[in-house]
Design a protein around this motif. Sequence first.
Motif, PDB file in Angstrom:
ATOM      1  N   UNK A 198      -3.779  38.537  -7.314  1.00 55.32           N
ATOM      2  CA  UNK A 198      -4.450  38.300  -6.030  1.00 55.32           C
ATOM      3  C   UNK A 198      -5.059  36.899  -6.033  1.00 55.32           C
ATOM      4  N   UNK A 199      -5.337  36.383  -4.849  1.00 51.22           N
ATOM      5  CA  UNK A 199      -5.966  35.056  -4.726  1.00 51.22           C
ATOM      6  C   UNK A 199      -7.314  35.058  -5.443  1.00 51.22           C
ATOM      7  N   UNK A 200      -8.031  36.209  -5.375  1.00 52.88           N
ATOM      8  CA  UNK A 200      -9.356  36.311  -5.998  1.00 52.88           C
ATOM      9  C   UNK A 200      -9.253  36.220  -7.527  1.00 52.88           C
ATOM     10  N   UNK A 201      -8.260  36.941  -8.096  1.00 48.83           N
ATOM     11  CA  UNK A 201      -8.140  36.936  -9.571  1.00 48.83           C
ATOM     12  C   UNK A 201      -7.756  35.547 -10.080  1.00 48.83           C
ATOM     13  N   UNK A 202      -6.889  34.858  -9.330  1.00 49.97           N
ATOM     14  CA  UNK A 202      -6.492  33.494  -9.739  1.00 49.97           C
ATOM     15  C   UNK A 202      -7.680  32.541  -9.634  1.00 49.97           C
ATOM     16  N   UNK A 203      -8.511  32.790  -8.623  1.00 54.25           N
ATOM     17  CA  UNK A 203      -9.704  31.957  -8.433  1.00 54.25           C
ATOM     18  C   UNK A 203     -10.683  32.153  -9.600  1.00 54.25           C
ATOM     19  N   UNK A 204     -10.788  33.401 -10.050  1.00 56.43           N
ATOM     20  CA  UNK A 204     -11.658  33.709 -11.201  1.00 56.43           C
ATOM     21  C   UNK A 204     -11.162  32.974 -12.444  1.00 56.43           C
ATOM     22  N   UNK A 246       5.474  50.504  -3.682  1.00 57.01           N
ATOM     23  CA  UNK A 246       4.211  50.735  -2.966  1.00 57.01           C
ATOM     24  C   UNK A 246       3.931  49.636  -1.936  1.00 57.01           C
ATOM     25  N   UNK A 247       4.812  48.624  -1.927  1.00 59.70           N
ATOM     26  CA  UNK A 247       4.643  47.519  -0.957  1.00 59.70           C
ATOM     27  C   UNK A 247       3.504  46.584  -1.317  1.00 59.70           C
ATOM     28  N   UNK A 248       3.198  46.522  -2.632  1.00 57.64           N
ATOM     29  CA  UNK A 248       2.119  45.626  -3.074  1.00 57.64           C
ATOM     30  C   UNK A 248       2.544  44.163  -2.839  1.00 57.64           C
ATOM     31  N   UNK A 249       1.652  43.335  -2.292  1.00 61.46           N
ATOM     32  CA  UNK A 249       2.059  41.950  -2.031  1.00 61.46           C
ATOM     33  C   UNK A 249       2.372  41.182  -3.324  1.00 61.46           C
ATOM     34  N   UNK A 250       3.368  40.335  -3.249  1.00 63.70           N
ATOM     35  CA  UNK A 250       3.754  39.541  -4.430  1.00 63.70           C
ATOM     36  C   UNK A 250       4.278  38.181  -3.969  1.00 63.70           C
ATOM     37  N   UNK A 251       4.333  37.275  -4.927  1.00 63.81           N
ATOM     38  CA  UNK A 251       5.057  36.018  -4.718  1.00 63.81           C
ATOM     39  C   UNK A 251       6.117  35.945  -5.810  1.00 63.81           C
ATOM     40  N   UNK A 272       4.206  35.627  -0.126  1.00 62.65           N
ATOM     41  CA  UNK A 272       4.010  37.044   0.221  1.00 62.65           C
ATOM     42  C   UNK A 272       4.273  37.325   1.701  1.00 62.65           C
ATOM     43  N   UNK A 273       4.306  36.265   2.532  1.00 66.74           N
ATOM     44  CA  UNK A 273       4.592  36.483   3.971  1.00 66.74           C
ATOM     45  C   UNK A 273       6.093  36.511   4.270  1.00 66.74           C
TER      46      UNK A 273
END
Length: 503
Positions: A111-117, A156-161, A197-198
């Motif tokens: 996620x963007x949050x985990x990468x930011x961490x 599950x349709x989890x977003x990915x890149x 992811x889009x």
Amino acid sequence: MTKKVRVRFAPSPTGPLHIGGVRTALFNYLFAKKHGGDFVLRIEDTDQNRFVEGAEQYITESLNWCRIPYDEGVEKDGGFGPYRQSERKHIYKQYADQLIEKGHAYYAFDSAESLDTHRKEHEAKGKTFIYNWHNRLKLNNSLALTAKEVKAKLDAGEPYVVRYKSPQNETLHLKDIVRGDIEIDTNILDDKVLYKSDGMPTYHLANIVDDHLMEITHVIRGEEWLPSLALHYLLYRSFEWEAPQFAHLPLILKPTGKGKLSKRDGAKFGFPVFPLEWDDTKSGELYKGFREEGYFEDALVNFLAFLGWNPGTEQELFSLEELVHAFDLERINKAGARFDIDKMKWYNQQYMQHKSDDELATIFQKQQSELAEIDVNYIALVVGLIKERASFVSDFWNLSHYFFIAPESYDEKASKKAFKEDTADILKQLVELIKPINDFTSANLQNDIKGWITSNEIGFGKVMQPLRLSLVGALQGPDVFEIMFMIGKQETIKRIQKVIEQL
């Protein structure tokens, strides 16, 4: 059999086309024409957030105005379309999947949050966070997870890149036509995102796939893309495709020679940095265009050609055909090219002197409302007398208004210099001399007036200065006898009599 040369210019419709983009388009065009190839326009609009209404039309209008139109592209299908990346998005997923199957790319679920961490943790230790070989097995991606876990996330349709898997411990040997041989250590490369992811590809994937499918043989682009060369080279290798030849053009620098010329520099330095005027509805700013500022398109093209390229001769003025003939990628400099607006003005002046008086008269008449009812042939004669002292057609009125309307006032400094106690008497005598002259040509006038001055032993300045002042309103302009001939006998006498009354 050698491949047909195919080059592309691939701007993003995120605003007006900067002059650096026009230079890139020009170099692609010249190279294509020199080798009998195709110049393709592809619109790279995958970043829909930055899309600007009207920008695409601006790009095509700019290229057409510069007379470097594309052979193939939007509304000019050459069999390799569509030419807007947003209309090709169905194409890219299969290529991202191909790279995953071959082991050259992987799914990343971070996620963007985990990468930011992670970024902040690295910064706290004084390090830079790079997503690549040294940490990818510790992150949330298909390389670190089991096949079962990956399938569950996808189902599950989890977003990915999709990220490219940069190789480890390898030295890449790359070739660039302008830069020569380049060596890159793959350990410093990050695992770039190829598919977002889009459901849209990033520039890197779309660019490579499109260049391959459109059979592009040479990629000629700005220096700012040089850091992407290693990734693009690796993508070609991973797909097992033949890579095109690359040429990275030098930056266009500010007039000071320091830093890249930006769109803001136009307002700062007071000159255009866009080919055409652009009205920015968001900011409410109106950006100047070379066309609207009175520059000729062929002068601009000649000037841009010399920003980073030289023909190896003393010749500076080139028609488009001559540029095509002389152009060679091997003669492009590595060093940045300073944007010198004075040189651009010089080019404009040179091109203006080479244009016919008739052509310039037509432009002048359209620009100047006072000339609407005046015979264009007369305007052309005036242009012939004054154009050498101008850099722009917009300079003409200031240099020639007295050919069309009598002066309303007289330059104060010049009046003090030209008018003495006996000036009015001398001018009255001059009027009497002029009245009987029937053959009112400049040669005749010169002969009669100079003969009269000499035989009466009057100083030339005592006659010529007030005469010029009466006709022009100032001590400027071309040959005084040419002015008299052009405005005619009646108007000449009227103006001299007016100056006698006023001064």
